[in-house]
Design a protein around this motif. Structure first.
Motif, PDB file in Angstrom:
ATOM      1  N   ALA A   1       0.846  -1.192   0.000  1.00 44.92           N
ATOM      2  CA  ALA A   1       0.000   0.000   0.000  1.00 44.92           C
ATOM      3  C   ALA A   1       0.881   1.242   0.000  1.00 44.92           C
TER       4      ALA A   1
ATOM      5  N   SER B   1      -2.097   5.169   2.474  1.00 41.72           N
ATOM      6  CA  SER B   1      -3.239   4.255   2.527  1.00 41.72           C
ATOM      7  C   SER B   1      -2.980   3.160   3.560  1.00 41.72           C
TER       8      SER B   1
ATOM      9  N   ALA C   1      -6.356  -2.886  -2.066  1.00 43.01           N
ATOM     10  CA  ALA C   1      -7.753  -3.166  -2.383  1.00 43.01           C
ATOM     11  C   ALA C   1      -7.876  -4.261  -3.438  1.00 43.01           C
ATOM     12  N   SER C   2      -6.942  -4.288  -4.404  1.00 40.41           N
ATOM     13  CA  SER C   2      -7.067  -5.302  -5.449  1.00 40.41           C
ATOM     14  C   SER C   2      -5.745  -5.567  -6.163  1.00 40.41           C
TER      15      SER C   2
ATOM     16  N   SER D   1      -4.265  -0.261   3.129  1.00 37.35           N
ATOM     17  CA  SER D   1      -4.210  -1.633   2.629  1.00 37.35           C
ATOM     18  C   SER D   1      -4.344  -1.680   1.116  1.00 37.35           C
TER      19      SER D   1
ATOM     20  N   THR E   1      -3.841  -2.033  -6.720  1.00 35.94           N
ATOM     21  CA  THR E   1      -4.553  -0.808  -6.346  1.00 35.94           C
ATOM     22  C   THR E   1      -4.733  -0.792  -4.837  1.00 35.94           C
ATOM     23  N   ASP E   2      -4.425   0.364  -4.208  1.00 32.18           N
ATOM     24  CA  ASP E   2      -4.595   0.449  -2.762  1.00 32.18           C
ATOM     25  C   ASP E   2      -5.998   0.947  -2.416  1.00 32.18           C
ATOM     26  N   ASP E   3      -6.299   1.029  -1.126  1.00 31.33           N
ATOM     27  CA  ASP E   3      -7.648   1.389  -0.689  1.00 31.33           C
ATOM     28  C   ASP E   3      -8.006   2.851  -0.956  1.00 31.33           C
ATOM     29  N   LYS E   4      -7.061   3.649  -1.420  1.00 26.22           N
ATOM     30  CA  LYS E   4      -7.332   5.043  -1.804  1.00 26.22           C
ATOM     31  C   LYS E   4      -7.463   5.177  -3.322  1.00 26.22           C
ATOM     32  N   GLY E   5      -7.380   4.049  -4.043  1.00 26.52           N
ATOM     33  CA  GLY E   5      -7.536   4.066  -5.494  1.00 26.52           C
ATOM     34  C   GLY E   5      -6.262   4.325  -6.282  1.00 26.52           C
TER      35      GLY E   5
END
Length: 102
Positions: A23, A27, A31-32, A29, A74-78
């Protein structure tokens, strides 16, 4: 960076690639993880955990030819990583030779 030597993949074999991500500093974590092929589009990664994803795909699920297999995280902030890629040459199945020919 791509090597000029592609990984050769024949029928009956399975391609397995493990990718890791981190990440961004702002951020919490990931995300995908998105795996894709230049010939077949988005591929399904398996065994995705917090920081890694494994792409495990039988040769028969890839069309014959030279693939550029890429991973984008992709992190949790996009925020997305730059793609990391490897070249894989899916070797087509050769038809059996007719009887009597050498």
């Amino acid at each position: 960076h791509l090597s000029s030597n592609a990984i050769a993949l024949q029928e009956g074999e399975t391609l397995e690639i493990i990718g890791q991500g981190q990440a961004s500093m702002i951020s919490d974590s990931i995300a995908s993880f998105v795996w894709s092929s230049s010939l077949d589009g988005v591929l399904n990664g398996k065994n995705t955990s917090g920081i890694s994803s494994t792409l495990r795909i039988p040769a028969e699920q890839l069309q014959a030819g030279l693939h550029q297999i890429s991973l984008v995280v992709t992190d949790d902030k996009g925020r997305q990583s730059l793609p990391v890629s490897v070249q894989v040459r899916r070797i087509p199945k050769l038809p059996p030779s007719p009887l009597g020919e050498c």
